[in-house]
Scaffold this active site. Structure first.
Site, PDB file in Angstrom:
ATOM      1  N   GLN A  84       0.824  -1.204   0.000  1.00  0.00           N
ATOM      2  CA  GLN A  84       0.000   0.000   0.000  1.00  0.00           C
ATOM      3  C   GLN A  84       0.856   1.251   0.000  1.00  0.00           C
ATOM      4  OE1 GLN A  84      -1.528   0.548   4.438  1.00  0.00           O
ATOM      5  NE2 GLN A  84      -1.637  -1.615   3.814  1.00  0.00           N
TER       6      GLN A  84
ATOM      7  N   HIS B 113       0.100   5.768   0.791  1.00  0.00           N
ATOM      8  CA  HIS B 113      -0.846   6.736   1.330  1.00  0.00           C
ATOM      9  C   HIS B 113      -0.662   8.083   0.631  1.00  0.00           C
ATOM     10  CE1 HIS B 113      -1.518   3.669   4.263  1.00  0.00           C
ATOM     11  NE2 HIS B 113      -0.308   3.793   4.778  1.00  0.00           N
TER      12      HIS B 113
ATOM     13  N   HIS C 261       4.730   0.161   0.756  1.00  0.00           N
ATOM     14  CA  HIS C 261       5.206  -0.593   1.909  1.00  0.00           C
ATOM     15  C   HIS C 261       4.217  -1.706   2.239  1.00  0.00           C
ATOM     16  CE1 HIS C 261       2.468   2.449   3.494  1.00  0.00           C
ATOM     17  NE2 HIS C 261       2.293   1.683   4.569  1.00  0.00           N
TER      18      HIS C 261
ATOM     19  N   ARG D 298      -4.111   0.511  -2.265  1.00  0.00           N
ATOM     20  CA  ARG D 298      -3.506  -0.819  -2.227  1.00  0.00           C
ATOM     21  C   ARG D 298      -2.854  -1.168  -3.553  1.00  0.00           C
ATOM     22  NH1 ARG D 298      -8.161  -0.854   0.750  1.00  0.00           N
ATOM     23  NH2 ARG D 298      -7.831  -1.368   2.959  1.00  0.00           N
TER      24      ARG D 298
ATOM     25  N   GLU E  97       3.505   7.635   8.329  1.00  0.00           N
ATOM     26  CA  GLU E  97       3.485   6.755   9.507  1.00  0.00           C
ATOM     27  C   GLU E  97       4.888   6.261   9.829  1.00  0.00           C
ATOM     28  OE1 GLU E  97       2.305   2.443   7.580  1.00  0.00           O
ATOM     29  OE2 GLU E  97       0.706   3.910   7.774  1.00  0.00           O
TER      30      GLU E  97
END
Length: 386
Positions: A87, A89, A248, A267, A124
């Protein structure tokens, strides 16, 4: 002010049946336990002692202690027994545009085909709590990837040809588009079969992971996408930072994860869920490079994992020792979480105290300024960034 937080594990299929239970010192539930969320995200907010959600508490009482009505971050314990989806982001700008577009189109926010469930970005970081934590993160330098593909013989030739260009980022973007297009399945199957039989000292771990991924997701083109990515094995206490657009996938292990408060995921394989290939390619950072391992700053025995210019979050980690008190400076509203041992935290302004054991967390309001820590164990403290 200290406010105790509790939550139940989320039972995603990739979750471990033992890691979170072992952390919390209880018997396993018998179900996969993938994540525990310590935050106010509306999808699964933590609960305060009087039964309100953390979001409700912040709206009702947070302002009096200088806390925001909404946290800028989401803190989690993550326990992977099998691979999560590949995935990426979106950036803040991409999230705002995508969310507005799907809202205008009338796509229900809980629809399986919905991509943007909110208008926020989702950088993240994750710190390994288990002895090792395995992940795929970022696209590998092309020279190394070409050496790996050469091991696949004739089966790897279509992949190798697509990576021959002088523009590495463009070649990787086009290759990922091809793999996920639905037209490359015969080549995907041949590449996976060749990887299953290949042997090489340099890429032994990558080839073993390819076999593992194919056993979990047979025929999934993400198994080949994974061959383009950096394989990272974090040791306990080491961290990865995943910026917007970076491909990642967490593979196995227990970690403390901290991210901007968002649920936006694009995804790219290893999943039965919806894959929006054009949107993934629109947010993808296709530049190859080394694994995005994040080194901490260390002050007075406290590690701080932060990214300059990222205001959403930073994560401090202290290995608390019985023979020395520790002080953790706070940069706004904080959440303190213990993953081993028994630690007593004391708020500097009010003197409020809480004893934390693994899996226990407290919100610390911004008026406290500093957290005093005694006992023995591992303490993580999430705060806004700088």
């Amino acid at each position: 002010m200290l406010v105790s937080l509790v939550n139940e594990p989320r039972d995603y299929a990739w979750g471990s049946t033992t890691l979170i239970a072992d952390l919390e010192g209880r018997a396993p539930s018998g179900r996969p336990e993938a994540e525990v969320w310590y935050g106010d995200h509306p999808a699964d907010p933590a609960i305060v002692p009087d039964g309100r959600s953390l979001g409700e508490w912040l709206a009702d009482e947070g302002a009096a202690a200088g806390a925001p009505k909404k946290l800028p971050y989401l803190l989690k314990v993550l326990a992977a027994a099998s691979p999560l989806s590949i995935q990426a982001h979106p950036s803040k700008q991409q999230a705002e545009a995508g969310f507005a577009r799907e809202e205008a189109a009338g796509v229900a926010r809980n629809a399986p085909e919905r991509t943007y469930r909110d208008d926020n970005h989702k950088p993240e970081l994750i710190v390994a709590v288990s002895e090792t934590f395995t992940a795929l993160a970022g696209l590998r330098e092309l020279d190394a990837t070409r050496r790996l593909i050469a091991l696949l013989g004739d089966a790897g030739r279509p992949l190798a040809q697509r990576l021959e260009g002088t523009d590495a980022a463009a070649s990787l973007r086009d290759t990922i588009a091809w793999l996920l297009s639905g037209t490359a399945q015969a080549d995907v199957d041949a590449i996976v079969a060749a990887a299953a039989g290949a042997e090489d000292a340099e890429f032994a771990a990558e080839l073993a992971l390819s076999r593992h991924l194919n056993a979990a997701y047979p025929g999934d083109p993400g198994v080949v996408v994974a061959l383009l990515m950096n394989l990272v094995v974090l040791q306990r206490g080491e961290a990865l930072f995943v910026a917007a657009g970076v491909l990642h996938a967490y593979v196995q292990g227990l970690g403390v994860e901290l991210m901007a408060a968002s649920d936006n995921v694009l995804r790219g394989g290893l999943t039965p869920k919806h894959i929006d290939v054009p949107e993934l390619l629109a947010v993808l950072d296709p530049n190859p490079g080394p694994p995005p391992v994040l080194k901490p700053e260390v002050h007075d025995g406290v590690e701080r994992f932060g990214v300059p210019g990222l205001a959403d979050f930073a994560l401090s980690h202290a290995e608390v020792q019985t023979d020395a008190a520790t002080r953790v400076p706070l940069e706004g509203v904080a959440i303190a979480l213990v993953t081993s041992g028994e630690v007593e935290v004391t708020a500097s302004a009010t003197g409020a105290q809480a004893t934390l054991i693994p899996g226990c967390a407290v919100l610390v309001t911004p008026d406290e300024g500093t957290l005093g820590v005694t006992g023995s164990g591992d303490l993580f403290v999430a705060t806004p960034g700088r």
